[in-house]
Design an enzyme around this catalytic site. Structure first.
Site, short mmCIF file in Angstrom:
data_model
loop_
_atom_site.label_atom_id
_atom_site.label_comp_id
_atom_site.label_asym_id
_atom_site.label_seq_id
_atom_site.Cartn_x
_atom_site.Cartn_y
_atom_site.Cartn_z
N LYS A 108 0.82 -1.22 0.00
CA LYS A 108 0.00 0.00 0.00
C LYS A 108 0.85 1.27 0.00
CE LYS A 108 -2.65 0.86 3.64
NZ LYS A 108 -2.11 -0.33 4.26
N THR A 110 4.01 1.60 -0.83
CA THR A 110 4.79 1.65 -2.07
C THR A 110 3.92 2.14 -3.22
OG1 THR A 110 6.12 -0.20 -1.27
CG2 THR A 110 6.22 0.28 -3.62
N ARG A 131 1.57 8.86 6.85
CA ARG A 131 1.77 8.77 8.29
C ARG A 131 3.26 8.64 8.62
NH1 ARG A 131 -1.43 3.71 10.04
NH2 ARG A 131 -0.68 2.99 8.03
N LYS A 142 7.67 -5.63 11.49
CA LYS A 142 7.41 -5.07 10.17
C LYS A 142 8.62 -4.46 9.51
CE LYS A 142 4.65 -1.37 8.32
NZ LYS A 142 3.66 -0.37 8.65
N ALA A 310 -4.19 1.68 12.49
CA ALA A 310 -5.58 1.56 12.06
C ALA A 310 -6.31 0.41 12.74
CB ALA A 310 -5.64 1.36 10.55
N PHE A 338 -3.84 -0.49 7.05
CA PHE A 338 -4.39 -1.84 6.90
C PHE A 338 -5.46 -1.88 5.79
CE2 PHE A 338 -2.78 -2.10 11.41
CZ PHE A 338 -1.73 -2.93 11.10
N PHE A 418 4.05 -9.26 -8.77
CA PHE A 418 5.19 -10.02 -8.26
C PHE A 418 5.77 -10.85 -9.41
CE2 PHE A 418 3.69 -8.81 -4.23
CZ PHE A 418 4.59 -9.20 -3.24
N TRP A 446 7.36 -0.77 -7.51
CA TRP A 446 8.49 -1.18 -6.66
C TRP A 446 9.77 -1.22 -7.48
CZ3 TRP A 446 12.49 -4.52 -6.20
CH2 TRP A 446 13.08 -4.64 -4.93
#
Length: 594
Positions: A108, A110, A131, A142, A310, A338, A418, A446
């Site tokens: 999200k 990225t 944020r 994480k 969140a 999230f 991916f 990415w």
């Protein structure tokens, strides 16, 4: 600078541990020849090679002069609140959210950063509003939270580690109130505070499960009055929520004064204003209230400010940051934490309500890997094509799309690519989106930065520019009874059959409504891993009820926190914390931070 060369692999381990900023793609041609190798750099290595502009040059891109900012070194600055005072909010707002998170990763943050870079590439003046990362996740499971690959905000190390000190200021303000409460009781307790009904704990921005439940005031009368208490992580503090919803210093002080810290012995609410400490708390937040300005790898302006989780808070960056970006740019890309059932729902029902803003478009991030996990595939088997499982997992995507459309907002699906996604799997998702009358874009930000998000940027801007009016609406009327609001969220957003209330929750609802707090928005504290309150129920569960154990009052922030399931406001560390891999060289180069 330490550089690492890693032989290409079908997917990177880093994609399995960060559901916010790690999904990425790699060109499949590099898999055709086993002798051919491609260097895969870590996020921090990519960030450390960035050619950053001086922050005054980033500021000038959005019309800010040197008088409008306060330098925090060459590459960070605070934006003075007067810089955009009385300026119209001219920008179009894009909210990035996601399907229900899985260990496979969605990407999200990225996507948010890559989309903004792409919008600038196609000629749209765009700024990001994000944020601030908490130290808890950075040193826990994480890792960093500044995007990934070639879609990052920089300076990455600074943003992840202390940044401009905002979160520390929030912790200090929070703990000042905690100290004043216990001192007031020790010094005669003029307000007759009931020490068994003090809601206000202490705060720390590090995961530490040993501090969840503690006894304070031990060691004799000189050390205070013994009572049970505990710690929460700073980003779960009501002070964080207040900072993120306040629109000025005056509003900040008013909200701080409204914090209900507990009850007196008559059962009446006792506030921070009663203790007369809100002014001191606001003084500690003087600089923290100002949004922070940084840049992306492609020198797109980024306003980063505030960071509530969140799953246990409202999950959005500050209203001041978002509105500042809207006043200075034609397009603003922001995100909510999230999945859409948590961050986006709270963004729309809480932040938009108080800030007087609304999104012009929603971007819903998904990955084939995550959808296959929702379809029942184990993490170890995600490399193999499995279209039947993917079709099953699409039910999760479908539910989130339906939820967004409840709010009357247009949505684009961003399919974060991916390396092991097959053509058949990609076609399956795109065909499904067509059946749902929803645009879908294959996103490669990415690996390629803004260039990999141009199709997404064009689809988003086309939707916004063709829209003639907004059909946005709130999910519920804040004036409805508390149970009605909770039921609406549970049944319409989560798909529950109803709500079950524990004894504490029933008593709390009666107390809140009797004392004039019944007309506040709802902030549900719920697991992020399921649409239900049971993290084991993946995909689109049916036949379940939401169990409400208790309700916490955040009167200063202006919402009620509804506690469901086993939700901890102080996370713990894993067996091998990320902190064990983070280091700094003798010449000051940080490594291991994702």
């Amino acid at each position: 600078m330490i550089m690492r060369s890693i032989k290409i692999i079908p997917y990177t381990v880093r994609c399995l541990i960060n559901s916010n900023s790690t999904a990425h793609s790699t060109d499949k041609k590099h898999l055709k020849n086993n002798k051919e190798q491609k260097v895969i750099k870590s996020d921090i290595e990519i960030a450390q090679e960035a050619k950053m502009l001086h922050i005054k040059d980033i500021a000038s891109q959005i019309g800010l002069s040197e008088d409008d900012i306060e330098y925090y070194g060459k590459y960070k600055a605070k934006i003075n609140l007067d810089a955009v005072k009385n300026k119209p909010l001219k920008g179009k707002l894009i909210l990035v959210t996601a399907i229900t998170p899985t260990p496979a990763g969605e990407g999200k943050s990225t996507t948010t950063i890559g989309l903004a870079q792409a919008l600038n590439k196609i000629g749209r003046k765009c700024t990001i509003a994000l944020r601030e990362p908490s130290l808890g996740p950075c040193f826990g499971v994480k890792g960093g939270a500044a995007g990934g690959g070639y879609s990052q905000v920089v300076p990455m190390e600074d943003i992840n580690l202390h940044f401009t000190g905002d979160i520390h200021a929030i912790g200090a303000s929070h703990n000042l109130l905690a100290a004043i409460i216990d001192n007031h009781i020790k010094q005669g307790n003029e307000l007759d505070i009931d020490s068994t009904k003090i809601y206000w704990k202490r705060a720390l921005d590090i995961n530490d499960r040993a501090l969840r439940n503690i006894v304070i005031g031990l060691g004799g009368n000189i050390n205070g009055i013994p009572r049970e208490s505990g710690f929460m992580i700073t980003v779960a503090s009501e002070v964080m929520a207040i900072l993120c919803l306040a629109d000025s210093m005056a509003d900040l002080k008013k909200r701080l004064a409204g914090i209900v810290i507990g009850e007196n012995k008559k059962g009446e609410p006792v506030t921070c204003g009663d203790l007369n400490v809100h002014g001191s708390m606001a003084a500690l937040l003087k600089d923290a209230l100002k949004p922070n300005l940084v840049q992306t790898l492609e020198n797109t302006p980024a306003v980063i400010h505030g960071g509530p989780f969140a799953n246990i808070a409202h999950g959005c960056n500050s209203a001041l940051a978002t509105k500042t970006a809207l006043a200075l740019s034609d397009y603003v890309v922001t995100e909510a934490g999230f999945g859409a059932d948590l961050g986006a729902e709270k963004f729309l029902n809480i932040k938009c309500r108080y800030a007087g803003i609304k999104p012009d478009c929603i971007v819903l991030v998904a990955t084939i890997r995550a959808l296959k996990m929702h379809g029942g595939v184990e993490k170890t088997s995600l490399k193999r094509e499995n279209i039947p499982a993917l079709k099953t997992g699409l039910a999760n995507l479908q539910k989130h799309l339906e939820n967004i459309k409840i709010f009357g907002l247009p949505v684009v699906v961003s399919l974060n690519r991916f390396v092991d996604d097959t053509d058949g799997e990609i076609k399956t998702v795109i065909d499904f989106c067509k059946e749902m009358n929803t645009e879908c874009s294959l996103c490669e930000v990415w690996e390629k930065g803004g260039e990999g998000g141009i199709d997404l940027a064009q689809k988003v801007s086309n939707i916004i520019e063709k829209s003639t009016k907004s059909n946005f609406k709130f999910l519920y009327d804040v004036n409805s009874p508390i149970k009605d609001k909770i039921s609406t969220i549970a049944t319409e957003i989560y798909g529950a059959d109803g709500v079950v209330y524990g004894k504490n929750a029933v008593k709390r609802i009666d107390y809140l409504e009797a004392n004039g707090f019944g007309k506040l928005p709802i902030c549900v504290a719920k697991t992020q891993y399921s649409l239900s309150d049971n993290p084991a129920l993946l995909n689109r569960p049916v036949g379940f009820k939401i169990t409400v154990e208790d309700i916490s009052l955040s009167a200063g922030a202006g919402f009620l926190v509804v506690l469901t399931g086993d939700i901890m406001t102080m996370p713990g560390l894993p067996k091998k914390p990320a902190a064990l891999d983070i280091d700094i060289s003798d010449n000051g180069v940080i490594s291991g931070l994702f």
